[in-house]
Scaffold this motif. Structure first.
Motif, mmCIF file in Angstrom:
data_model
loop_
_atom_site.group_PDB
_atom_site.id
_atom_site.type_symbol
_atom_site.label_atom_id
_atom_site.label_comp_id
_atom_site.label_asym_id
_atom_site.label_seq_id
_atom_site.Cartn_x
_atom_site.Cartn_y
_atom_site.Cartn_z
ATOM 1 N N ILE A 160 0.837 -1.194 0.000
ATOM 2 C CA ILE A 160 0.000 0.000 0.000
ATOM 3 C C ILE A 160 0.876 1.249 0.000
ATOM 4 C CG2 ILE A 160 -1.771 1.292 1.252
ATOM 5 C CD1 ILE A 160 -2.682 -1.367 2.455
ATOM 6 N N VAL A 161 0.561 2.181 -0.881
ATOM 7 C CA VAL A 161 1.241 3.470 -0.950
ATOM 8 C C VAL A 161 0.178 4.552 -1.078
ATOM 9 C CG1 VAL A 161 2.964 4.879 -2.136
ATOM 10 C CG2 VAL A 161 3.202 2.392 -2.133
ATOM 11 N N ALA A 192 -0.321 10.397 5.006
ATOM 12 C CA ALA A 192 0.561 9.447 5.695
ATOM 13 C C ALA A 192 -0.241 8.196 6.041
ATOM 14 C CB ALA A 192 1.156 10.065 6.951
ATOM 15 N N LEU A 193 0.361 7.055 5.787
ATOM 16 C CA LEU A 193 -0.264 5.757 6.034
ATOM 17 C C LEU A 193 0.030 5.313 7.464
ATOM 18 C CD1 LEU A 193 -1.703 3.269 4.646
ATOM 19 C CD2 LEU A 193 0.612 2.412 4.190
ATOM 20 N N SER A 194 -0.990 4.816 8.158
ATOM 21 C CA SER A 194 -0.787 4.343 9.531
ATOM 22 C C SER A 194 0.105 3.109 9.530
ATOM 23 C CB SER A 194 -2.133 4.024 10.188
ATOM 24 O OG SER A 194 -2.792 2.967 9.505
ATOM 25 N N PRO A 195 0.813 2.851 10.626
ATOM 26 C CA PRO A 195 1.705 1.689 10.684
ATOM 27 C C PRO A 195 1.010 0.365 10.385
ATOM 28 C CG PRO A 195 2.183 3.167 12.500
ATOM 29 C CD PRO A 195 0.948 3.702 11.825
ATOM 30 N N TYR A 202 -4.419 13.001 6.498
ATOM 31 C CA TYR A 202 -4.157 13.925 5.401
ATOM 32 C C TYR A 202 -4.721 15.292 5.761
ATOM 33 C CZ TYR A 202 -9.047 12.788 4.394
ATOM 34 O OH TYR A 202 -10.403 12.595 4.506
ATOM 35 N N TRP A 203 -4.365 16.281 4.961
ATOM 36 C CA TRP A 203 -4.805 17.664 5.189
ATOM 37 C C TRP A 203 -5.499 18.179 3.940
ATOM 38 C CZ3 TRP A 203 -3.347 22.569 3.233
ATOM 39 C CH2 TRP A 203 -3.718 23.661 4.012
ATOM 40 N N VAL A 204 -6.556 18.951 4.132
ATOM 41 C CA VAL A 204 -7.316 19.543 3.036
ATOM 42 C C VAL A 204 -7.287 21.057 3.183
ATOM 43 C CG1 VAL A 204 -9.510 19.600 1.797
ATOM 44 C CG2 VAL A 204 -8.845 17.531 3.037
ATOM 45 N N ALA A 205 -6.907 21.752 2.122
ATOM 46 C CA ALA A 205 -6.817 23.213 2.175
ATOM 47 C C ALA A 205 -8.143 23.831 2.614
ATOM 48 C CB ALA A 205 -6.412 23.754 0.807
ATOM 49 N N PHE A 206 -8.062 24.752 3.555
ATOM 50 C CA PHE A 206 -9.194 25.511 4.091
ATOM 51 C C PHE A 206 -10.158 24.656 4.916
ATOM 52 C CE2 PHE A 206 -8.121 27.477 -0.069
ATOM 53 C CZ PHE A 206 -7.530 28.630 0.426
ATOM 54 N N GLY A 208 -8.717 21.555 6.949
ATOM 55 C CA GLY A 208 -7.975 21.003 8.063
ATOM 56 C C GLY A 208 -7.568 19.566 7.866
ATOM 57 N N CYS A 209 -7.261 18.917 8.997
ATOM 58 C CA CYS A 209 -6.705 17.564 9.006
ATOM 59 C C CYS A 209 -7.820 16.532 9.188
ATOM 60 C CB CYS A 209 -5.690 17.439 10.137
ATOM 61 S SG CYS A 209 -4.901 15.834 10.297
ATOM 62 N N TYR A 210 -7.689 15.405 8.493
ATOM 63 C CA TYR A 210 -8.662 14.318 8.577
ATOM 64 C C TYR A 210 -7.937 12.983 8.677
ATOM 65 C CZ TYR A 210 -12.283 17.565 6.889
ATOM 66 O OH TYR A 210 -13.150 18.618 6.734
ATOM 67 N N VAL A 211 -8.652 11.995 9.189
ATOM 68 C CA VAL A 211 -8.235 10.597 9.132
ATOM 69 C C VAL A 211 -9.369 9.806 8.506
ATOM 70 C CG1 VAL A 211 -7.767 8.530 10.496
ATOM 71 C CG2 VAL A 211 -6.648 10.652 11.083
#
Length: 299
Positions: A160-161, A192-195, A202-206, A208-211
């Motif tokens: 997975i990438v 970024a992939l979890s271990p 990841y981050w989305v402009a305007f 914020g950060c999501y999982v």
């Protein structure tokens, strides 16, 4: 009475939003030589060295965490988004070139012990994401997963990438690359992939950060955490930076669990940026506005 109840409710929300998630034992400053300052740095999985921008700004250097000793390992190399193999023997980096006014990116690896450099992906206009999987280098190029074994005995893995393709969030699973875009068409960054390879931060402009899950489902908003990295499988760490249009005026390193509860782990008088983490989740590294390196040691 109503105002008091409202204030009490807001205080409860504040306490819930910021709580102790990790126990900080100490923060260590890496003893860099007087003339050495870095702009970006990634700590190795074992926590023994950094891969950072060299003083000239045109290459990458290996910096020992304990001594601060620096060794340039590659010239004309980008220190952003370097990938370090789990055994800490190889470093993957980007090299930027220009031809006919067009920007090309190639991927290279360098062996830490020997200094031997290998071109993994030839100059391309379309490299989306890359990482190490054991002794195999993986990269999404032209929406296809490419693999390069660093040793003859290495096993080629369809793994997975995750990456960014012209602003889209993409994932390659077992050689099949798909566009996810959980928030619809937007500008995605810092995936970024979890271990355990089940989630993506990841981050989305305007926005914020999501999982989200590896298939893009169940996105959870974590707030304004930039350049987030995984701290184990159940927490992430990112920065909350502010600027005045010319330079950064404040930035803190913040740990968040997957429910959005947060903890600031740096002092307010420190402009701390671009965190990275060790494989065991016991150390958080960052660079400050003065180009110095620090490691937060967790209990």
């Amino acid at each position: 009475m109503k105002k008091f109840l409202l204030s009490a409710a807001l205080m409860c929300v504040s306490v819930a939003a910021f709580a102790q998630l990790v126990d900080v034992a100490s923060t260590t400053r890496v003893p860099l030589p007087e003339n050495v300052r870095v702009s970006t740095a990634t700590i190795s999985p074992d926590g023994k060295f950094f891969v950072a921008s060299d003083p000239s700004g045109s290459g990458i250097a290996k910096i020992d965490v304990a001594t601060g000793n620096q060794t340039v390992v590659a010239r004309n190399a980008s220190s952003f988004d370097v990938s370090i193999s789990d055994d800490c023997e190889n470093i993957m980096f980007r090299r930027i070139t220009t031809k006919n006014n067009l920007r090309y990116t190639s991927l290279h690896s360098v062996n830490v012990a020997t200094g031997n450099e290998t071109e993994l992906v030839a100059p391309s206009r379309h490299i989306s994401g890359y990482r190490f999987s054991g002794k195999t280098a993986l990269a999404i190029n032209d929406s296809r997963l490419k693999q390069r074994n660093l040793e003859e005995t290495a096993v080629a893995l369809n793994d997975i990438v995750v990456g960014i393709d012209y602003g889209h969030l993409v994932v390659s699973v077992n050689g099949e690359t798909k566009t996810l875009d959980p928030q619809g068409r937007a500008s995605y960054l810092w995936p970024a992939l979890s271990p355990d390879k089940t989630k993506i931060v990841y981050w989305v402009a305007f926005k914020g950060c999501y999982v989200c899950n590896i298939d893009g489902s169940n996105p959870v908003h974590l707030g304004e955490l930039r350049a987030a990295k995984w701290l184990g499988n159940n927490m992430v760490v990112g920065m909350n930076d502010r600027d005045n249009g010319e330079f950064v005026t404040s930035s803190s390193i913040i740990v968040s669990n997957l429910a959005g509860t947060k903890q600031v782990v740096t002092d307010t008088d420190k402009i701390a940026m671009f965190p990275s983490t060790t494989a065991d989740g016991k150390h958080i590294a960052y660079v400050d506005a003065n180009g110095e390196l620090f490691v937060i040691n967790l209990k």
